[in-house]
Design an enzyme around this catalytic site. Sequence first.
Site, PDB file in Angstrom:
ATOM      1  N   ASN A   6       0.812  -1.216   0.000  1.00  0.00           N
ATOM      2  CA  ASN A   6       0.000   0.000   0.000  1.00  0.00           C
ATOM      3  C   ASN A   6       0.844   1.265   0.000  1.00  0.00           C
ATOM      4  OD1 ASN A   6      -2.845  -0.999   0.278  1.00  0.00           O
ATOM      5  ND2 ASN A   6      -1.924  -2.050   2.014  1.00  0.00           N
TER       6      ASN A   6
ATOM      7  N   ARG B  56       4.700   1.115  -0.228  1.00  0.00           N
ATOM      8  CA  ARG B  56       5.978   0.984  -0.922  1.00  0.00           C
ATOM      9  C   ARG B  56       5.969  -0.205  -1.888  1.00  0.00           C
ATOM     10  NH1 ARG B  56      10.833   0.541   3.092  1.00  0.00           N
ATOM     11  NH2 ARG B  56       9.644  -1.312   3.712  1.00  0.00           N
ATOM     12  N   ILE B  57       6.814  -0.101  -2.900  1.00  0.00           N
ATOM     13  CA  ILE B  57       7.086  -1.223  -3.792  1.00  0.00           C
ATOM     14  C   ILE B  57       8.549  -1.612  -3.610  1.00  0.00           C
ATOM     15  CG2 ILE B  57       7.281  -1.983  -6.199  1.00  0.00           C
ATOM     16  CD1 ILE B  57       5.031  -0.034  -6.886  1.00  0.00           C
TER      17      ILE B  57
ATOM     18  N   THR C 288       0.757  13.171  27.025  1.00  0.00           N
ATOM     19  CA  THR C 288      -0.172  12.686  26.002  1.00  0.00           C
ATOM     20  C   THR C 288       0.538  12.096  24.793  1.00  0.00           C
ATOM     21  OG1 THR C 288      -1.836  14.290  26.696  1.00  0.00           O
ATOM     22  CG2 THR C 288      -2.072  13.369  24.490  1.00  0.00           C
TER      23      THR C 288
ATOM     24  N   GLY D 255      -4.487 -12.874   1.566  1.00  0.00           N
ATOM     25  CA  GLY D 255      -3.715 -11.859   0.852  1.00  0.00           C
ATOM     26  C   GLY D 255      -2.431 -12.421   0.267  1.00  0.00           C
ATOM     27  N   ALA D 256      -2.087 -11.960  -0.932  1.00  0.00           N
ATOM     28  CA  ALA D 256      -0.882 -12.455  -1.598  1.00  0.00           C
ATOM     29  C   ALA D 256       0.368 -12.163  -0.790  1.00  0.00           C
ATOM     30  CB  ALA D 256      -0.777 -11.823  -2.983  1.00  0.00           C
ATOM     31  N   ASP D 257       0.393 -11.025  -0.084  1.00  0.00           N
ATOM     32  CA  ASP D 257       1.567 -10.695   0.727  1.00  0.00           C
ATOM     33  C   ASP D 257       1.725 -11.668   1.892  1.00  0.00           C
ATOM     34  OD1 ASP D 257      -0.799  -9.680   1.831  1.00  0.00           O
ATOM     35  OD2 ASP D 257       0.158  -7.879   2.632  1.00  0.00           O
TER      36      ASP D 257
END
Length: 239
Positions: A9, A11-12, A172, A97-99
């Site tokens: 989503n 990076r390649i 916080t 999922g393929a990943d």
Amino acid sequence: MIVAIDAGNSRIKWGVNDGNAWLDSGVLATADVAWLSEAADEWPANARVAICNVAGPEVAESISSLLAPRHATISFLRARVAACGVRNTYERPEQLGADRWAALIGARGMLAGACLVVCAGTATTIDLLDATGVFRGGLILPGFDLMRTALAHNTAQLPLAEGVFRAEPRNTLDAIFSGCLQAQLGAVERMFAGIAAEPDARCLLTGGGAGSLAAHLKVPCQLVDNLILNGLARFAASP
């Protein structure tokens, strides 16, 4: 020669493998997919290209269009019932999922024992693989950065926190940072409990957020830079 491409989503990642080692590799933002053509100019023309894509059909089409003039053998990995010593027990195997499938195949190539396969990216996936190579199921949850972004976008007074991890946060920013990281760690450790008693059980971590998890996990773990690419290369080399 094999070229493996992991289109996520955000990076390649890609790598060129000769069957024994990675000869070259690179990474680019998924939004910059067009730049993949420059890397492809340097790849062996006769290489088999194996692709794992979870970035959607437009990215898949872009990659196919870029590579078609250069490489005749291009295949997109899709989960199935069994491959490379891994058996998929998903209720509908093709929906895994393929990943995740590639990471499981990569993990099986590294380890003979039970393991927990964690891919920490935009989403975090946590998958159980037993010593016989059976994928027993897994979790999908928002990744660390996505958790922080969701708090910033959906609450009136909570910022996008750039805090630090503390066991007992007292401001916080640290509370948000630590809470999101503890949620990731807790999910991993609870899933690992399912195989903790098995000999040499280990957690394999990959993805951009893997290092942050590894620094605080209380289970045996190992960072693997190219687990999905390793799985793709193993799959592409299989009969």
